[in-house]
Design a protein around this motif. Sequence first.
Motif, PDB file in Angstrom:
ATOM      1  N   ASN A   1       0.822  -1.201   0.000  1.00 26.17           N
ATOM      2  CA  ASN A   1       0.000   0.000   0.000  1.00 26.17           C
ATOM      3  C   ASN A   1       0.860   1.257   0.000  1.00 26.17           C
ATOM      4  OD1 ASN A   1      -2.309   1.743   2.001  1.00 26.17           O
ATOM      5  ND2 ASN A   1      -2.900   0.770   0.093  1.00 26.17           N
ATOM      6  N   ILE A   2       1.991   1.213   0.713  1.00 25.22           N
ATOM      7  CA  ILE A   2       2.915   2.342   0.754  1.00 25.22           C
ATOM      8  C   ILE A   2       3.696   2.462  -0.549  1.00 25.22           C
ATOM      9  CG2 ILE A   2       4.966   3.276   1.898  1.00 25.22           C
ATOM     10  CD1 ILE A   2       4.000   1.837   4.454  1.00 25.22           C
ATOM     11  N   CYS A   3       4.276   1.346  -0.984  1.00 23.96           N
ATOM     12  CA  CYS A   3       5.191   1.381  -2.131  1.00 23.96           C
ATOM     13  C   CYS A   3       4.476   1.612  -3.451  1.00 23.96           C
ATOM     14  CB  CYS A   3       6.006   0.095  -2.190  1.00 23.96           C
ATOM     15  SG  CYS A   3       7.189  -0.074  -0.832  1.00 23.96           S
ATOM     16  N   ASN A   4       3.154   1.400  -3.481  1.00 24.08           N
ATOM     17  CA  ASN A   4       2.399   1.675  -4.696  1.00 24.08           C
ATOM     18  C   ASN A   4       2.394   3.162  -5.024  1.00 24.08           C
ATOM     19  OD1 ASN A   4       0.666   0.868  -6.885  1.00 24.08           O
ATOM     20  ND2 ASN A   4      -1.063   1.658  -5.724  1.00 24.08           N
ATOM     21  N   GLY A   5       2.575   4.008  -4.001  1.00 20.44           N
ATOM     22  CA  GLY A   5       2.681   5.444  -4.226  1.00 20.44           C
ATOM     23  C   GLY A   5       1.369   6.161  -4.481  1.00 20.44           C
ATOM     24  N   ALA A   6       0.250   5.481  -4.265  1.00 16.35           N
ATOM     25  CA  ALA A   6      -1.048   6.105  -4.546  1.00 16.35           C
ATOM     26  C   ALA A   6      -1.411   7.110  -3.463  1.00 16.35           C
ATOM     27  CB  ALA A   6      -2.135   5.035  -4.638  1.00 16.35           C
ATOM     28  N   THR A   7      -1.903   8.258  -3.883  1.00 18.58           N
ATOM     29  CA  THR A   7      -2.324   9.272  -2.909  1.00 18.58           C
ATOM     30  C   THR A   7      -3.544   8.825  -2.119  1.00 18.58           C
ATOM     31  OG1 THR A   7      -2.890  11.608  -2.628  1.00 18.58           O
ATOM     32  CG2 THR A   7      -3.797  10.502  -4.560  1.00 18.58           C
ATOM     33  N   SER A   8      -4.276   7.832  -2.654  1.00 17.39           N
ATOM     34  CA  SER A   8      -5.477   7.331  -1.990  1.00 17.39           C
ATOM     35  C   SER A   8      -5.191   6.183  -1.030  1.00 17.39           C
ATOM     36  CB  SER A   8      -6.493   6.857  -3.040  1.00 17.39           C
ATOM     37  OG  SER A   8      -5.924   5.849  -3.869  1.00 17.39           O
ATOM     38  N   ALA A   9      -3.923   5.813  -0.834  1.00 21.66           N
ATOM     39  CA  ALA A   9      -3.589   4.701   0.061  1.00 21.66           C
ATOM     40  C   ALA A   9      -4.126   4.969   1.457  1.00 21.66           C
ATOM     41  CB  ALA A   9      -2.077   4.497   0.091  1.00 21.66           C
ATOM     42  N   ASP A  10      -4.924   4.051   1.973  1.00 23.25           N
ATOM     43  CA  ASP A  10      -5.602   4.301   3.249  1.00 23.25           C
ATOM     44  C   ASP A  10      -4.646   4.328   4.431  1.00 23.25           C
ATOM     45  OD1 ASP A  10      -8.487   4.540   2.651  1.00 23.25           O
ATOM     46  OD2 ASP A  10      -8.215   2.563   1.786  1.00 23.25           O
ATOM     47  N   SER A  11      -3.510   3.640   4.339  1.00 19.86           N
ATOM     48  CA  SER A  11      -2.567   3.642   5.460  1.00 19.86           C
ATOM     49  C   SER A  11      -1.715   4.902   5.504  1.00 19.86           C
ATOM     50  CB  SER A  11      -1.643   2.419   5.368  1.00 19.86           C
ATOM     51  OG  SER A  11      -0.818   2.485   4.220  1.00 19.86           O
ATOM     52  N   ALA A  12      -1.572   5.584   4.368  1.00 16.82           N
ATOM     53  CA  ALA A  12      -0.587   6.663   4.262  1.00 16.82           C
ATOM     54  C   ALA A  12      -0.856   7.857   5.187  1.00 16.82           C
ATOM     55  CB  ALA A  12      -0.473   7.123   2.816  1.00 16.82           C
ATOM     56  N   PRO A  13      -2.066   8.432   5.241  1.00 20.90           N
ATOM     57  CA  PRO A  13      -2.254   9.599   6.115  1.00 20.90           C
ATOM     58  C   PRO A  13      -1.929   9.310   7.577  1.00 20.90           C
ATOM     59  CG  PRO A  13      -4.088   9.405   4.577  1.00 20.90           C
ATOM     60  CD  PRO A  13      -3.286   8.150   4.446  1.00 20.90           C
ATOM     61  N   THR A  14      -2.323   8.122   8.065  1.00 19.79           N
ATOM     62  CA  THR A  14      -2.059   7.786   9.458  1.00 19.79           C
ATOM     63  C   THR A  14      -0.574   7.569   9.702  1.00 19.79           C
ATOM     64  OG1 THR A  14      -4.248   6.809   9.657  1.00 19.79           O
ATOM     65  CG2 THR A  14      -2.629   6.196  11.321  1.00 19.79           C
ATOM     66  N   LEU A  15       0.108   6.872   8.798  1.00 19.11           N
ATOM     67  CA  LEU A  15       1.546   6.666   8.959  1.00 19.11           C
ATOM     68  C   LEU A  15       2.304   7.993   8.866  1.00 19.11           C
ATOM     69  CD1 LEU A  15       1.994   3.383   6.905  1.00 19.11           C
ATOM     70  CD2 LEU A  15       2.160   3.637   9.397  1.00 19.11           C
ATOM     71  N   LEU A  16       1.810   8.917   8.054  1.00 16.54           N
ATOM     72  CA  LEU A  16       2.403  10.255   8.011  1.00 16.54           C
ATOM     73  C   LEU A  16       2.241  10.949   9.358  1.00 16.54           C
ATOM     74  CD1 LEU A  16       1.289  11.563   4.505  1.00 16.54           C
ATOM     75  CD2 LEU A  16       3.637  11.361   5.286  1.00 16.54           C
ATOM     76  N   ALA A  17       1.028  10.885   9.921  1.00 15.20           N
ATOM     77  CA  ALA A  17       0.780  11.542  11.200  1.00 15.20           C
ATOM     78  C   ALA A  17       1.570  10.887  12.336  1.00 15.20           C
ATOM     79  CB  ALA A  17      -0.711  11.519  11.515  1.00 15.20           C
ATOM     80  N   LEU A  18       1.917   9.614  12.174  1.00 13.74           N
ATOM     81  CA  LEU A  18       2.694   8.892  13.182  1.00 13.74           C
ATOM     82  C   LEU A  18       4.205   9.057  12.977  1.00 13.74           C
ATOM     83  CD1 LEU A  18       0.594   5.617  13.331  1.00 13.74           C
ATOM     84  CD2 LEU A  18       1.026   7.135  15.272  1.00 13.74           C
ATOM     85  N   ASN A  19       4.606   9.851  11.992  1.00 16.41           N
ATOM     86  CA  ASN A  19       6.037  10.045  11.691  1.00 16.41           C
ATOM     87  C   ASN A  19       6.760   8.720  11.454  1.00 16.41           C
ATOM     88  OD1 ASN A  19       6.047  12.860  11.815  1.00 16.41           O
ATOM     89  ND2 ASN A  19       6.440  12.881  14.013  1.00 16.41           N
ATOM     90  N   ALA A  20       6.099   7.815  10.750  1.00 19.93           N
ATOM     91  CA  ALA A  20       6.692   6.502  10.489  1.00 19.93           C
ATOM     92  C   ALA A  20       7.988   6.635   9.705  1.00 19.93           C
ATOM     93  CB  ALA A  20       5.700   5.629   9.723  1.00 19.93           C
ATOM     94  N   ARG A  21       8.908   5.720   9.973  1.00 19.57           N
ATOM     95  CA  ARG A  21      10.172   5.647   9.242  1.00 19.57           C
ATOM     96  C   ARG A  21      10.214   4.339   8.476  1.00 19.57           C
ATOM     97  NH1 ARG A  21      10.688   8.371  13.932  1.00 19.57           N
ATOM     98  NH2 ARG A  21      12.125  10.136  14.072  1.00 19.57           N
ATOM     99  N   LEU A  22      10.783   4.379   7.281  1.00 20.46           N
ATOM    100  CA  LEU A  22      10.820   3.216   6.407  1.00 20.46           C
ATOM    101  C   LEU A  22      12.256   2.734   6.255  1.00 20.46           C
ATOM    102  CD1 LEU A  22       8.437   4.550   3.606  1.00 20.46           C
ATOM    103  CD2 LEU A  22       7.825   3.368   5.735  1.00 20.46           C
ATOM    104  N   LYS A  23      12.476   1.449   6.542  1.00 24.37           N
ATOM    105  CA  LYS A  23      13.792   0.846   6.344  1.00 24.37           C
ATOM    106  C   LYS A  23      13.844   0.236   4.959  1.00 24.37           C
ATOM    107  CE  LYS A  23      14.961  -0.151  11.172  1.00 24.37           C
ATOM    108  NZ  LYS A  23      15.417  -1.191  12.131  1.00 24.37           N
ATOM    109  N   LEU A  24      14.797   0.702   4.170  1.00 21.82           N
ATOM    110  CA  LEU A  24      14.954   0.240   2.794  1.00 21.82           C
ATOM    111  C   LEU A  24      16.304  -0.459   2.670  1.00 21.82           C
ATOM    112  CD1 LEU A  24      13.758   3.539   1.097  1.00 21.82           C
ATOM    113  CD2 LEU A  24      12.367   1.545   1.667  1.00 21.82           C
TER     114      LEU A  24
END
Length: 294
Positions: A114-137
């Motif tokens: 859901n994150i890597c698809n890059g869609a602005t409509s991804a349902d997880s994205a707004p919440t993970l943004l508000a949680l200051n999530a960090r991504l390990k690549l």
Amino acid sequence: MYNFEEYFEAATVAEALDLLVDHPDLTVIAGGTDVLIKMHHGQLAKASLLSIRGIQSLQGIQQLEDGTILIGPLTTFTQVINDPVIQGQIPVLAEAAASMGGPQIRNVATIGGNICNGATSADSAPTLLALNARLKLQSRQGERVVPIQEFYLGPGKVDLKPGELLTAITIVPADYQGYGGRYIKFSMRKAMDIATLGVAVLCRLREGNILADVRIGLGVAGPTPRRCPEAEAYARGKAVTPETMKTIGRLAVKSTRARTSWRASKEYREHLVAELTRRALRAAISRAGGEGIA
């Protein structure tokens, strides 16, 4: 129905990274709910696929000794909803996950996809943004950590370099402890529809009715998911009043780059941003311990 040229399966991260180096044109597939749709519509004709579904180390959720929450990118939305760590520590993410698709989709769709698809409509994205999530690549050259705010580069574009895999989503205690949160998804249908707008709000209170911190994440308010820095800066230190909350909603609109589409006009989306931000903030305040003051 699905026209692909090659198909590989990886059992470990190391094996997947080797395959990505040896076959740089591979498209990574996990749950397949995004990739297979693109293939069905001819957007990935004759693709070569790398399935990472079987990599056990990329699945599951745990809370580390220091309180950091680690989410494996292959964790399905159903698992996110039902996980005791998520329910106990960041229930707003479970709320967002529950709004995604229907039960059949949630059973196979992964949060990492859901994150890597890059869609602005991804349902997880707004919440993970508000949680200051960090991504390990991770790649064969090593590992880097990218704040999710910097991961989205444009419509459907993310900061995932050739040969890299998303291996973990992390949220540190300072970004969730003491916060209340609310996610609101607005869509044209009541179920199984892409969001017309998604709003996530987290807040922390002090002295009973003062906004110590507010974070706002938006989806479908621009070409990428986004935060609302002007509204957040205004909110800090303000007493909770109806006027304060209305102003925060109005300022959130300034962070949007909404456009008119067949789903909604630019003006209607901006109206939704202001109104749903206010509603989500009121609920977040109540969940942060400020019941009755919003």
